[in-house]
Design a protein around this motif. Structure first.
Motif, PDB file in Angstrom:
ATOM      1  N   SER A 179      21.113 -18.599 -39.333  1.00  0.00           N
ATOM      2  CA  SER A 179      21.252 -17.292 -39.979  1.00  0.00           C
ATOM      3  C   SER A 179      22.583 -16.654 -39.608  1.00  0.00           C
ATOM      4  O   SER A 179      23.117 -15.843 -40.365  1.00  0.00           O
ATOM      5  N   GLY A 180      23.134 -17.033 -38.458  1.00  0.00           N
ATOM      6  CA  GLY A 180      24.451 -16.541 -38.055  1.00  0.00           C
ATOM      7  C   GLY A 180      25.563 -16.953 -39.003  1.00  0.00           C
ATOM      8  O   GLY A 180      26.615 -16.313 -39.060  1.00  0.00           O
ATOM      9  N   ALA A 181      25.336 -18.021 -39.744  1.00  0.00           N
ATOM     10  CA  ALA A 181      26.359 -18.489 -40.686  1.00  0.00           C
ATOM     11  C   ALA A 181      26.265 -17.774 -42.028  1.00  0.00           C
ATOM     12  O   ALA A 181      27.060 -18.034 -42.934  1.00  0.00           O
ATOM     13  N   GLY A 182      25.296 -16.880 -42.153  1.00  0.00           N
ATOM     14  CA  GLY A 182      25.216 -16.060 -43.371  1.00  0.00           C
ATOM     15  C   GLY A 182      24.432 -16.706 -44.490  1.00  0.00           C
ATOM     16  O   GLY A 182      24.014 -17.863 -44.408  1.00  0.00           O
ATOM     17  N   LYS A 183      24.257 -15.913 -45.529  1.00  0.00           N
ATOM     18  CA  LYS A 183      23.381 -16.271 -46.636  1.00  0.00           C
ATOM     19  C   LYS A 183      24.128 -17.046 -47.717  1.00  0.00           C
ATOM     20  O   LYS A 183      23.507 -17.630 -48.608  1.00  0.00           O
ATOM     21  N   LYS A 184      25.441 -17.019 -47.636  1.00  0.00           N
ATOM     22  CA  LYS A 184      26.242 -17.679 -48.665  1.00  0.00           C
ATOM     23  C   LYS A 184      25.904 -19.167 -48.698  1.00  0.00           C
ATOM     24  O   LYS A 184      25.633 -19.784 -47.672  1.00  0.00           O
ATOM     25  N   LEU A 185      25.960 -19.757 -49.880  1.00  0.00           N
ATOM     26  CA  LEU A 185      25.672 -21.181 -50.008  1.00  0.00           C
ATOM     27  C   LEU A 185      26.916 -21.979 -49.654  1.00  0.00           C
ATOM     28  O   LEU A 185      27.870 -22.025 -50.428  1.00  0.00           O
ATOM     29  N   VAL A 186      26.903 -22.550 -48.463  1.00  0.00           N
ATOM     30  CA  VAL A 186      28.022 -23.400 -48.035  1.00  0.00           C
ATOM     31  C   VAL A 186      27.445 -24.705 -47.504  1.00  0.00           C
ATOM     32  O   VAL A 186      26.256 -24.788 -47.187  1.00  0.00           O
ATOM     33  N   HIS A 187      28.283 -25.721 -47.432  1.00  0.00           N
ATOM     34  CA  HIS A 187      27.775 -27.028 -47.016  1.00  0.00           C
ATOM     35  C   HIS A 187      27.125 -26.984 -45.637  1.00  0.00           C
ATOM     36  O   HIS A 187      26.091 -27.609 -45.409  1.00  0.00           O
ATOM     37  N   PRO A 234      20.249 -26.265 -35.270  1.00  0.00           N
ATOM     38  CA  PRO A 234      19.269 -26.279 -36.361  1.00  0.00           C
ATOM     39  C   PRO A 234      18.030 -25.417 -36.085  1.00  0.00           C
ATOM     40  O   PRO A 234      16.928 -25.932 -35.915  1.00  0.00           O
ATOM     41  N   LEU A 235      18.237 -24.123 -36.075  1.00  0.00           N
ATOM     42  CA  LEU A 235      17.112 -23.192 -36.024  1.00  0.00           C
ATOM     43  C   LEU A 235      17.541 -21.943 -36.774  1.00  0.00           C
ATOM     44  O   LEU A 235      18.738 -21.732 -36.998  1.00  0.00           O
ATOM     45  N   THR A 236      16.599 -21.131 -37.194  1.00  0.00           N
ATOM     46  CA  THR A 236      16.924 -20.009 -38.063  1.00  0.00           C
ATOM     47  C   THR A 236      17.539 -18.836 -37.313  1.00  0.00           C
ATOM     48  O   THR A 236      18.597 -18.333 -37.686  1.00  0.00           O
ATOM     49  N   ARG A 237      16.869 -18.376 -36.259  1.00  0.00           N
ATOM     50  CA  ARG A 237      17.296 -17.165 -35.560  1.00  0.00           C
ATOM     51  C   ARG A 237      17.456 -17.419 -34.099  1.00  0.00           C
ATOM     52  O   ARG A 237      16.657 -18.138 -33.496  1.00  0.00           O
ATOM     53  N   GLY A 238      18.400 -16.719 -33.494  1.00  0.00           N
ATOM     54  CA  GLY A 238      18.539 -16.783 -32.052  1.00  0.00           C
ATOM     55  C   GLY A 238      19.892 -17.310 -31.665  1.00  0.00           C
ATOM     56  O   GLY A 238      20.544 -18.038 -32.433  1.00  0.00           O
ATOM     57  N   MET A 239      20.311 -16.923 -30.483  1.00  0.00           N
ATOM     58  CA  MET A 239      21.629 -17.283 -29.974  1.00  0.00           C
ATOM     59  C   MET A 239      21.536 -17.439 -28.464  1.00  0.00           C
ATOM     60  O   MET A 239      20.828 -16.678 -27.798  1.00  0.00           O
ATOM     61  N   LEU A 240      22.248 -18.439 -27.979  1.00  0.00           N
ATOM     62  CA  LEU A 240      22.299 -18.681 -26.533  1.00  0.00           C
ATOM     63  C   LEU A 240      23.758 -18.852 -26.156  1.00  0.00           C
ATOM     64  O   LEU A 240      24.502 -19.551 -26.856  1.00  0.00           O
ATOM     65  N   VAL A 241      24.181 -18.220 -25.068  1.00  0.00           N
ATOM     66  CA  VAL A 241      25.525 -18.508 -24.545  1.00  0.00           C
ATOM     67  C   VAL A 241      25.391 -19.098 -23.152  1.00  0.00           C
ATOM     68  O   VAL A 241      24.556 -18.668 -22.364  1.00  0.00           O
ATOM     69  N   SER A 242      26.204 -20.125 -22.896  1.00  0.00           N
ATOM     70  CA  SER A 242      26.255 -20.743 -21.576  1.00  0.00           C
ATOM     71  C   SER A 242      27.694 -20.572 -21.101  1.00  0.00           C
ATOM     72  O   SER A 242      28.621 -20.995 -21.790  1.00  0.00           O
ATOM     73  N   ILE A 243      27.854 -19.944 -19.964  1.00  0.00           N
ATOM     74  CA  ILE A 243      29.182 -19.517 -19.528  1.00  0.00           C
ATOM     75  C   ILE A 243      29.492 -20.144 -18.178  1.00  0.00           C
ATOM     76  O   ILE A 243      28.624 -20.223 -17.303  1.00  0.00           O
ATOM     77  N   TYR A 244      30.726 -20.597 -18.057  1.00  0.00           N
ATOM     78  CA  TYR A 244      31.171 -21.272 -16.834  1.00  0.00           C
ATOM     79  C   TYR A 244      32.401 -20.551 -16.314  1.00  0.00           C
ATOM     80  O   TYR A 244      33.359 -20.351 -17.066  1.00  0.00           O
ATOM     81  N   ALA A 245      32.372 -20.150 -15.042  1.00  0.00           N
ATOM     82  CA  ALA A 245      33.508 -19.412 -14.493  1.00  0.00           C
ATOM     83  C   ALA A 245      33.650 -19.705 -13.007  1.00  0.00           C
ATOM     84  O   ALA A 245      32.765 -20.318 -12.389  1.00  0.00           O
TER      85      ALA A 245
END
Lengths: 336, 336, 336, 336
Positions: A179-187, A234-245
């Motif tokens: 869903s983060g990539a939007g509703k527009k029809l793209v490949h 490949p999932l509809t909703r949700g976001m995860l960030v993994s950060i290394y510092a």
């Protein structure tokens, strides 16, 4: 007491989530919805609203908006948003912009997006990350609602900035649902292309990279080089960030997080790796961190469409209108 | 000419893939399949073999194996494998072990797994990463087939070791499909728990971390600190690693990869971010890299069950038996 | 005014949904949660409740339940439920049983499940399908909450019973998401087994078949042979039934549906094929029908965990306690 | 001996599968690939062919095709196919058309598709279902390769036609993975729209309905009314049909299937409900059937892109060229 609010941009995912949030909001009353196309009924655009909300989707009309509403949410593509805001800002109305148009400095905006049409307001817009800009938001008439990746990244990183060795780079490996990539029809969002697939995209050069960068500096007065790589999952909703510092010294990262966010209602510090499912459907940001000597790993999850867009917009609108920040913010996850 | 081969451990995903590969192999002939349970017909265990392969799954019997086979693949849990190999190794038979039992030094093995029962063979086993250990593999009777995460990580990292600033940590953010978590019924692989979900697990402490670490040192005679964080992704097959490291000087990473792997048939250097779909079903490892000044980003993809397990085992068996390394290795991806 | 309610059985999906619904209910107050295992905090069992609901999961204790609560929901496996209800029914408390224990006649129950331990209450229990049994539910102390497949099937079929040729069989091809198979770790719900897969199971002999059969007869005083085949679908939530039947004469099926359900708030008649996404997260049942001469096709969708279980239980509890049936029922779908 | 073959239409899923099949075929040699756009290399269109097949995608040119090839596969949209076939058919070349252009009678074609441009060849084309039309296919120069739904449906239904009560309707509830909806960017195949979703489409009026209908009559000389409803399922590959019909008398359906298909290599009669996973990646059709008195339930599964399109095309080409029908047909499923 009710406060009249409108939405411009009903067709995208964040517009849809805004409608859902405002229906359930105890104070805001959704008085009109505008889009680029007219629809007699919202439910012809979204059948799931049948028997819930009967309302037309109107062609955008600035005069009606400012006459009918105390607050307006813009869920539009960048560039389109500033065209309206340039005019809307002349009126007494609280503006929450979910596009990228007021998030960056002029230089970075023009480098990463396009020519800016409203430099004056750009300087005055407040970056709507409530945990860090609460009092500024409360006094502002124009909020640049943060991007999804920057929201998750900043909430995870900012508590650690004082402890980081900023001679070394901070790496953000981010993962977003489709869903983060939007509703527009793209490949990239054709089911057959992303189902059973996974890949990085726009490594290093993604537009959310300067946003994270500038806000770290603005909020903490410290700068650190970041390298940002998003991935499509490949999932509809949700976001995860993994950060290394890299840390300057050994710390207890969970204690720092607990301390830093102890007053926050919508940040949860976890004692194990966070999972997307526990936040999808909510305004929560879950964070976990662990160090290996001076190496620090942080992982945070949000719902990209809510905390990463629409519920954060509502939190900002709450603050701008003198309401309690948490009013109407979704708390109960969709799990299972 | 045919070479008789057997498999011990039919019940897991890597055993299943081995059966499929050996059915199609031009030289190896699958003469028997052993498991912990007896099944009159393979197709009662795997209905997809009906009308393809009629063969019983026998109870494991060392004597039959060494009498009937020139090569044996062990697709067993760790510990179980070394119990058999301790005995099998006394015979003239090529042994390819897909478990972790012979991958680590004694110290690290006992720290991360359990007490080792076959220290003698542990010292002689060869780590079966063909691109780097080809000639040793060809002379060996016992191959420790690499883990899936180490395979992808090492193939991506090793070309760059001479260029890395090894005073800084190398970060590996790895993502695996659910088949990597095995066939056992556990909460993490229940459909409802992992579908529409995503999370890191065992950050820093995963057992594949010392494997990557030791092999970098062994193969390149250089050591660098690595920090390894795997993630579980809602898809069945495939693995992606995203790696972040610091360069000593600015380089052209694609040129280095092209040059390094120019003789390799199953490494593809891509000019864009790699995608899992292009390698699932094959022995290929696709790699892409890009730098941002002295910061290096590398991303590589493999099929976790093939290049990360069973087809790599076949490549090793090919080399051990004096065959061409690429015989019977799958090339055509399952896409779409 | 608040009405105290308890839940027995917190560990399964329907128990979880009940907790979520009662948190948001304007009248019911969730006073205690019972399970087979004690947990100091609900959020150790379900991390998504952290910072939302702090409450222990207690070992089931009938005395505390009847003293503290006016209503009790049982989200337990069949057989376990009737053991408690046999005792609970002696007290003044409204009982909503989500198991199958009180749904069938004694004969059918013992043929399809097990020996019944509470025949007396079985005779008095009311089948909790509000659209058809509203007034009986309002007067009852014990509700047999319908199964998910029967709910969708009955809501779709019942309006057409007067028009069907009942000398011919009615075929129900039902499709359920994996949450319908429960939380237990079984092969069918391992991600690798059901992702990218699809199959019928228990054709003709499924336990929901006699439930549909008996209720058609009971509610309409007409009997028709049904043949029921459920299928497992690779998605988490949602259920679709596709029904094929023979008409006595040509009718306009949409008009019949519109007329039949014109007073109903949670039945939506659609003018196109229904989609699972429009009802997931809600109490709605969407129905569409079309005839081809005398052949009738009906398709209906529900959220298997809400309308097919927990929100229907809340609707029943509302009626039993003299509240408005629709209080606290979820309306806004999770889409996208 | 090699037989030169070409493909027209490289851009769609069936074209891609044809390329994969011909690469592995022992006799056919893929000499050229044609499309509507020119690509210097196949691997720019499909990165998964890098290091496997280096070949341009040419602009279609009838003269080159007939000069270079003994067989040509057309993987084109309907209408486009007959434009080429009208010309190609004047030459000595075996033509296998994967479009719908030669599958129906003129009347039905023009009712369900468009005006036909090649009525003459339409009369002579053979419907390429090898199990039923083997000898006709062997003598033909033009094959209408069956649609995916008709393939699965016909293979399941035809053995039972003599036993069915054809005064009653036969109902086909079909379920297809998203690759069946094609590569074109449409709303129904956007990941967010079909993931976690499920719905029927084109009930009763789908274009594959007359195809099934006509072939039942043509092959069995018996007619029966069919009612066909396809559903879209959130998975990439695979198709399942569930069929409901009325028997004239009670039979043993598994015995009838076993007997009917006892000589067939690629039909498997199962003693339990068939699963998509066991056939995906193969040319197999798995069938199971069960009766409840005089009600018959049949369920069959195929890979929609292989048995439902490209591998069936290869089987037909084999027969047309005097080769063994099963040459080069894929047998080993992609499971897990």
């Amino acid at each position: 007491m009710k406060i009249a609010a409108s939405i411009i941009g009903a067709g995208g995912y964040t517009g849809l989530e805004l409608i859902k949030l405002l229906i359930n909001h105890p104070i805001f009353e959704l008085v009109s919805i505008y889009g680029t196309e007219y629809h007699e009924e919202l439910s012809t655009l979204y059948p799931s609203f049948k028997k819930i909300l009967s309302m037309p989707v109107l062609q955008t009309n600035i005069q009606s908006i400012v006459q009918s509403s105390k607050a307006v949410f813009l869920a539009l593509p960048h560039q389109k948003a500033m065209e309206y805001i340039k005019i809307l800002s002349k009126y007494e109305i609280k503006i929450i912009d979910l596009s990228a148009d007021y998030r960056l400095s002029l230089n970075q905006y023009e480098a990463f997006y396009t020519r800016h049409l409203d430099a004056e307001n750009l300087n005055n817009a407040i970056y709507g990350l409530p945990e860090y800009n609460r009092s500024l938001i409360a006094k502002s008439n124009l909020i640049a609602n943060p991007g999804c990746y920057p929201t998750a990244s900043l909430l995870a990183i900012l508590p650690f900035i004082p402890y980081l060795d900023n001679t070394q780079t901070l790496y953000i490996d981010a993962k977003s649902g489709v869903s983060g990539a939007g509703k527009k029809l793209v490949h990239a969002s054709h089911f057959v292309n992303i189902n059973e697939n996974l890949f990085a995209y726009s490594p290093i050069t993604h537009r959310h990279s300067p946003e994270i960068d500038e806000q770290i500096t603005k909020i903490t007065k410290t700068s650190i080089k970041i390298l940002f790589v998003p991935h499509l999952i490949p999932l509809t909703r949700g976001m995860l960030v993994s950060i290394y510092a890299r840390l300057k010294e050994i710390i207890n990262p969970l204690e720092i997080l607990q301390q830093h966010y102890k007053e926050e209602n919508f940040i949860r510090i976890c004692d194990h790796c966070v999972k997307i499912k526990n936040v999808v459907g909510t305004h929560f940001c879950d964070i976990y961190a662990k160090n290996d000597g001076k190496d620090l790993f942080i992982t945070a999850s949000i719902d990209n469409l809510l905390r990463g867009a629409s519920s954060q917009a509502v939190a900002n609108a709450n603050l701008m209108c003198g309401l309690e920040e948490t009013l109407g913010l979704p708390k109960i996850a969709y799990v299972p």
